[in-house]
Write an enzyme that holds these catalytic residues in place. Structure first.
Site, short mmCIF file in Angstrom:
data_model
loop_
_atom_site.label_atom_id
_atom_site.label_comp_id
_atom_site.label_asym_id
_atom_site.label_seq_id
_atom_site.Cartn_x
_atom_site.Cartn_y
_atom_site.Cartn_z
N ASP A 52 0.85 -1.19 0.00
CA ASP A 52 0.00 0.00 0.00
C ASP A 52 0.88 1.23 0.00
O ASP A 52 2.02 1.19 0.46
CB ASP A 52 -0.90 0.01 1.25
CG ASP A 52 -2.20 0.77 1.03
OD1 ASP A 52 -3.27 0.11 0.98
OD2 ASP A 52 -2.15 2.02 0.90
N ASP A 78 3.81 3.11 -4.39
CA ASP A 78 2.69 3.44 -5.29
C ASP A 78 2.67 2.43 -6.43
O ASP A 78 3.59 2.39 -7.25
CB ASP A 78 2.92 4.87 -5.82
CG ASP A 78 1.76 5.35 -6.68
OD1 ASP A 78 1.03 4.51 -7.24
OD2 ASP A 78 1.60 6.57 -6.81
N VAL A 79 1.62 1.63 -6.50
CA VAL A 79 1.57 0.55 -7.49
C VAL A 79 1.23 1.03 -8.90
O VAL A 79 1.12 0.21 -9.82
CB VAL A 79 0.60 -0.58 -7.07
CG1 VAL A 79 1.03 -1.23 -5.77
CG2 VAL A 79 -0.84 -0.07 -6.99
N ASN A 105 -6.14 -5.00 -5.92
CA ASN A 105 -7.24 -4.48 -5.11
C ASN A 105 -7.39 -2.97 -5.15
O ASN A 105 -8.45 -2.44 -4.82
CB ASN A 105 -6.99 -4.93 -3.65
CG ASN A 105 -8.11 -4.58 -2.72
OD1 ASN A 105 -9.17 -5.22 -2.76
ND2 ASN A 105 -7.93 -3.56 -1.90
N SER A 157 -16.15 -3.77 -9.92
CA SER A 157 -17.28 -3.19 -9.19
C SER A 157 -18.53 -3.34 -10.06
O SER A 157 -18.43 -3.31 -11.29
CB SER A 157 -17.03 -1.71 -8.92
OG SER A 157 -18.23 -1.08 -8.49
N TYR A 171 -14.48 6.15 -12.66
CA TYR A 171 -14.42 4.93 -11.85
C TYR A 171 -15.05 3.76 -12.60
O TYR A 171 -14.46 2.68 -12.73
CB TYR A 171 -15.14 5.18 -10.53
CG TYR A 171 -15.18 4.00 -9.59
CD1 TYR A 171 -14.05 3.65 -8.84
CD2 TYR A 171 -16.34 3.24 -9.41
CE1 TYR A 171 -14.08 2.57 -7.96
CE2 TYR A 171 -16.37 2.17 -8.53
CZ TYR A 171 -15.24 1.84 -7.81
OH TYR A 171 -15.27 0.78 -6.94
N LYS A 175 -13.32 0.34 -14.01
CA LYS A 175 -13.71 -0.96 -13.42
C LYS A 175 -14.13 -1.93 -14.54
O LYS A 175 -13.86 -3.13 -14.46
CB LYS A 175 -14.82 -0.76 -12.39
CG LYS A 175 -14.33 -0.10 -11.11
CD LYS A 175 -13.35 -1.01 -10.41
CE LYS A 175 -12.69 -0.39 -9.22
NZ LYS A 175 -11.73 -1.28 -8.55
#
Ligand SMILES: NC(=O)c1ccc[n+]([C@@H]2O[C@H](COP(=O)([O-])OP(=O)(O)OC[C@H]3O[C@@H](n4cnc5c(N)ncnc54)[C@H](O)[C@@H]3O)[C@@H](O)[C@H]2O)c1
Length: 278
Positions: A52, A78-79, A105, A157, A171, A175
């Site tokens: 994270d 930071d991914v 995630n 989502s 968003y 998703k």
């Protein structure tokens, strides 16, 4: 007389598997989907890489796991940044060896339609939600293919499938992209022992909801917003982070050995419901 070979009981054991969870912290105190997933994996015996950009929050997840006697390590970064991703995977491998499971995630958003979403916002949200999945997949796929085994899940989502009553454009688009990304790699790598699936949560009561979409259900109070959100769901309640975590654990375990390239909805029936607008 022929003896009947019995298959094992539901094979959900994850002993010794290394699971890299991007976004294993939480936006606030309590149970996020990432944190509940990390704890669930550890309870099934996995070595959990809690990754994270929020160091304190990731460390809280690691602490919970260790207090229960599980195995976990915090990795901070930071991914969505290429150099960071290379460093995080290198550190994770040094600690636990090859990655058996990638659990994507991380997810951010901003309420609004096309006229309220700047190109900068759109790029920022895409970078965290989708580019990060590409970078992580590039890290794990060659190694998984050469070992002939591996598992990837992404958290999408229902907003990526349906309009949820308010505009949430960037968003929702990202998703939807997560889901199709996973379908693509599932097909390409199915013959190399790699499974890839998407978990699609519905309305889940996690700490970040208070500061993000709750106001779209009621401006008055968080309790009222929660109640209004619950009412949308055929089962009459929002889901918990554990409901999603348990679905993830099933999919990455051998209990789902013949499942790849699909989506598992964890939504209390929400997606199947026809609702009449008043
Ligand atoms: N809560 C819901 O109702 C719901 C519904 C459907 C889908 N989801 C999805 O489930 C996932 C988890 O949701 P949550 O509510 O538990 O969220 P959360 O915000 O509590 O957890 C996400 C974690 O990711 C971390 N993170 C964000 N950007 C990062 C980056 N660039 N690098 C490293 N870490 C980063 C955050 O610090 C946070 O700890 C998200 O992808 C979200 O879109 C949530």
């Amino acid at each position: 007389m022929n003896s009947i070979a019995h298959p094992p009981g539901l094979p959900t054991d994850l002993t010794g598997r290394t699971i890299f969870v991007s976004g294993g912290g939480s936006a606030g105190p309590g149970w996020s989907i990432g944190r509940a997933s990390c704890v669930t994996y550890a309870r099934l015996g996995a070595h959990v890489c809690v990754v994270d950009r929020d160091a304190a929050s990731a460390e809280e997840t690691t602490k919970i796991i260790r207090q229960e006697g599980g195995i976990a390590q915090t990795f901070v970064g930071d991914v969505s940044e290429e150099d960071e991703v290379k460093r995080l995977f290198s550190e994770a491998r040094n600690q636990f060896g090859p990655i058996d499971v990638l659990h994507h995630n991380v997810g951010i958003g901003k309420v609004g339609g096309p006229m309220e979403t700047s190109a900068e916002d759109f790029d920022r949200i895409h970078k965290v939600n989708v580019r990060s999945l590409l970078l992580a997949a590039q890290e794990v796929l060659p190694e998984m293919a050469s070992r002939g085994t591996g598992n990837i899940i992404a958290i999408s989502s229902v907003a990526g499938m349906r309009y949820l009553g308010y505009p949430h454009l960037a968003y929702s688009v990202t998703k939807a992209a997560n889901t199709q990304f996973i379908r693509m790699i599932a097909q390409q790598y199915a013959g190399q022992g790699i499974r890839a699936n998407t978990v699609v949560p519905g309305l889940i009561d996690t700490p970040r909801i208070a500061n993000t979409v709750a106001k779209m259900f009621s401006e008055n109070s968080l309790d009222e917003a929660r109640a209004a959100r619950d009412k949308q769901v055929p089962m009459g309640r929002s889901g918990t982070a554990w409901n999603v975590a348990h679905a993830c654990a099933f999919l990455v375990s051998d209990a789902a050995a013949y499942i790849t390239g699909t989506e598992l909805l964890v939504d209390g029936g929400l997606t199947g419901r026809y609702t009449q607008q008043n």
